[in-house]
Design a protein around this motif. Sequence first.
Motif, PDB file in Angstrom:
ATOM      1  N   VAL A   1       0.930  -1.211   0.174  1.00 53.00           N
ATOM      2  CA  VAL A   1       0.103  -0.040  -0.100  1.00 53.00           C
ATOM      3  C   VAL A   1       0.882   1.288  -0.144  1.00 53.00           C
ATOM      4  O   VAL A   1       0.594   2.143  -0.958  1.00 53.00           O
ATOM      5  N   ARG A   2       1.831   1.260   0.833  1.00 54.92           N
ATOM      6  CA  ARG A   2       2.793   2.582   0.912  1.00 54.92           C
ATOM      7  C   ARG A   2       3.334   2.744  -0.458  1.00 54.92           C
ATOM      8  O   ARG A   2       3.293   3.712  -0.805  1.00 54.92           O
ATOM      9  N   GLU A   3       3.855   1.612  -0.960  1.00 50.59           N
ATOM     10  CA  GLU A   3       4.816   1.917  -2.142  1.00 50.59           C
ATOM     11  C   GLU A   3       3.811   2.244  -3.599  1.00 50.59           C
ATOM     12  O   GLU A   3       4.114   3.000  -4.351  1.00 50.59           O
ATOM     13  N   ALA A   4       2.813   1.626  -3.464  1.00 54.16           N
ATOM     14  CA  ALA A   4       1.555   1.771  -4.469  1.00 54.16           C
ATOM     15  C   ALA A   4       1.212   3.273  -4.397  1.00 54.16           C
ATOM     16  O   ALA A   4       1.193   4.126  -5.490  1.00 54.16           O
ATOM     17  N   MET A   5       1.000   3.914  -3.179  1.00 55.11           N
ATOM     18  CA  MET A   5       0.497   5.248  -3.178  1.00 55.11           C
ATOM     19  C   MET A   5       1.618   6.122  -3.464  1.00 55.11           C
ATOM     20  O   MET A   5       1.315   7.372  -4.182  1.00 55.11           O
ATOM     21  N   LYS A   6       2.868   5.893  -3.119  1.00 55.91           N
ATOM     22  CA  LYS A   6       3.903   6.893  -3.429  1.00 55.91           C
ATOM     23  C   LYS A   6       4.180   6.746  -4.771  1.00 55.91           C
ATOM     24  O   LYS A   6       4.301   7.907  -5.482  1.00 55.91           O
ATOM     25  N   LEU A   7       4.122   5.707  -5.530  1.00 55.96           N
ATOM     26  CA  LEU A   7       4.391   5.462  -6.922  1.00 55.96           C
ATOM     27  C   LEU A   7       3.149   6.453  -7.640  1.00 55.96           C
ATOM     28  O   LEU A   7       3.438   7.178  -8.753  1.00 55.96           O
TER      29      LEU A   7
ATOM     30  N   GLY B   1       1.278   8.684  -6.491  1.00 55.69           N
ATOM     31  CA  GLY B   1       1.251   9.869  -5.747  1.00 55.69           C
ATOM     32  C   GLY B   1      -0.174  10.296  -5.286  1.00 55.69           C
ATOM     33  O   GLY B   1      -0.672  11.529  -5.027  1.00 55.69           O
ATOM     34  N   THR B   2      -0.494   9.517  -4.393  1.00 55.42           N
ATOM     35  CA  THR B   2      -1.916   9.638  -3.798  1.00 55.42           C
ATOM     36  C   THR B   2      -1.692   9.915  -2.148  1.00 55.42           C
ATOM     37  O   THR B   2      -1.019   9.255  -1.698  1.00 55.42           O
TER      38      THR B   2
ATOM     39  N   GLY C   1      -7.017   0.759  -8.577  1.00 54.93           N
ATOM     40  CA  GLY C   1      -7.937   1.734  -7.949  1.00 54.93           C
ATOM     41  C   GLY C   1      -7.470   3.193  -7.657  1.00 54.93           C
ATOM     42  O   GLY C   1      -8.276   4.109  -7.771  1.00 54.93           O
ATOM     43  N   LEU C   2      -6.313   3.119  -7.183  1.00 53.80           N
ATOM     44  CA  LEU C   2      -5.631   4.582  -7.179  1.00 53.80           C
ATOM     45  C   LEU C   2      -5.653   5.391  -8.393  1.00 53.80           C
ATOM     46  O   LEU C   2      -6.019   6.431  -8.413  1.00 53.80           O
ATOM     47  N   HIS C   3      -5.346   4.631  -9.650  1.00 58.01           N
ATOM     48  CA  HIS C   3      -5.274   5.376 -10.791  1.00 58.01           C
ATOM     49  C   HIS C   3      -6.687   5.879 -11.146  1.00 58.01           C
ATOM     50  O   HIS C   3      -6.928   6.876 -11.535  1.00 58.01           O
ATOM     51  N   ALA C   4      -7.828   5.070 -10.808  1.00 56.46           N
ATOM     52  CA  ALA C   4      -9.121   5.540 -10.960  1.00 56.46           C
ATOM     53  C   ALA C   4      -9.389   6.674 -10.255  1.00 56.46           C
ATOM     54  O   ALA C   4     -10.451   7.738 -10.699  1.00 56.46           O
ATOM     55  N   LEU C   5      -9.034   6.720  -8.855  1.00 55.31           N
ATOM     56  CA  LEU C   5      -9.253   7.606  -7.952  1.00 55.31           C
ATOM     57  C   LEU C   5      -8.645   9.075  -8.647  1.00 55.31           C
ATOM     58  O   LEU C   5      -9.152  10.245  -8.457  1.00 55.31           O
TER      59      LEU C   5
END
Length: 341
Positions: free
Chosen positions: A72-78, A80-81, A113-117
């Motif tokens: 989760v941490r690295e996905a959000m950093k990648l 930019g969330t 999901g993060l990209h859709a956000l």
Amino acid sequence: MIITRSPLRISLGGGGTDLPSYYREHTGFLLAAAIDRHVHIVINRSILPEMILKYAQTERVTDVEQIQHPLVREAMKLVGTPAEGLEVAAMADIPAGTGLGSSGSFCTALLRGLHALHNGNPSAAEIAEQACHIEIDRLKEPVGKQDQFIAAVGGVTCFRFNPDGHVEYWPLRASSDTLRRLEHNLVLYFTGYTRSASEVLREQDTKTKAADSSMIDNLHFIKDLGYKSKDALEGGDLRGFAELMNVHWRSKKKRSGNMSNSRIDEWYELGIKSGGLGGKLIGAGGGGFLMFYTEDAEQLTAAMSRAGLQHVPFRFDFEGTRVVSGGTPSPALRPAIRRAA
């Protein structure tokens, strides 16, 4: 609210040749199938000045760097969330550590999901590459690229892992009747053992990097079995494919003393005696699911149930990682690919 899902997977041949320590020198190949058992991610905007993250544990943080869950941490950093004002929850149809590629499914579902956000709509290959980059490059896990790619693209799919890191993939060219019979005759039974894939794969990774001849020769042989499995299925030879499963399992056990144990070996033999024409343990080894090919699933399931193993039915999933609800992704905002080196 955005809801995404990624399928889990079963390996049909060539597993283990997708690790960088092997494919960077020798090129990898495998055949895998996505199944309709999923990892689900729910992302919701909140008015709270913090992030609430729910999985097997619950975290409440105000900054991405505070997140304990590494994926989760690295996905959000990648992507930019920022952490503030988000609720993220993860649910799975099958627990982690059971050999069905759950970390790759988790990571691809989260990235989607993060990209859709952010109104982004990366391709399946881009999502897979980003998930590989997170696990292999950022987190230094001794894992391969199979799980991320089969989760992202779905289907019954062939993969070639090239020395430069580029992954080629295409649908298995089998008839619809062969795929129907394959789906019907493959059965999964949970052994009750869970384990970390990274721990099991570390020995293979270390020996491969050290150019251990027995490990390299074993992986060459496994890759050849992957091609033979593809040919058998494309030729409609399901019994031939079943026998290749047996050869694969016997060869796979030679990689490590931790690949199996006496109880798994007993269950495997019971399955073969009770109607299984071929079988193997799914995933890195050490636990998880036994998979058999059988033309008498009722007899086999009765025998395995008496031995205490749970039957988990499934069908193939041809959708891959997708947004189930919420979000209106825009292709114009597609982010750049982060390719694993």
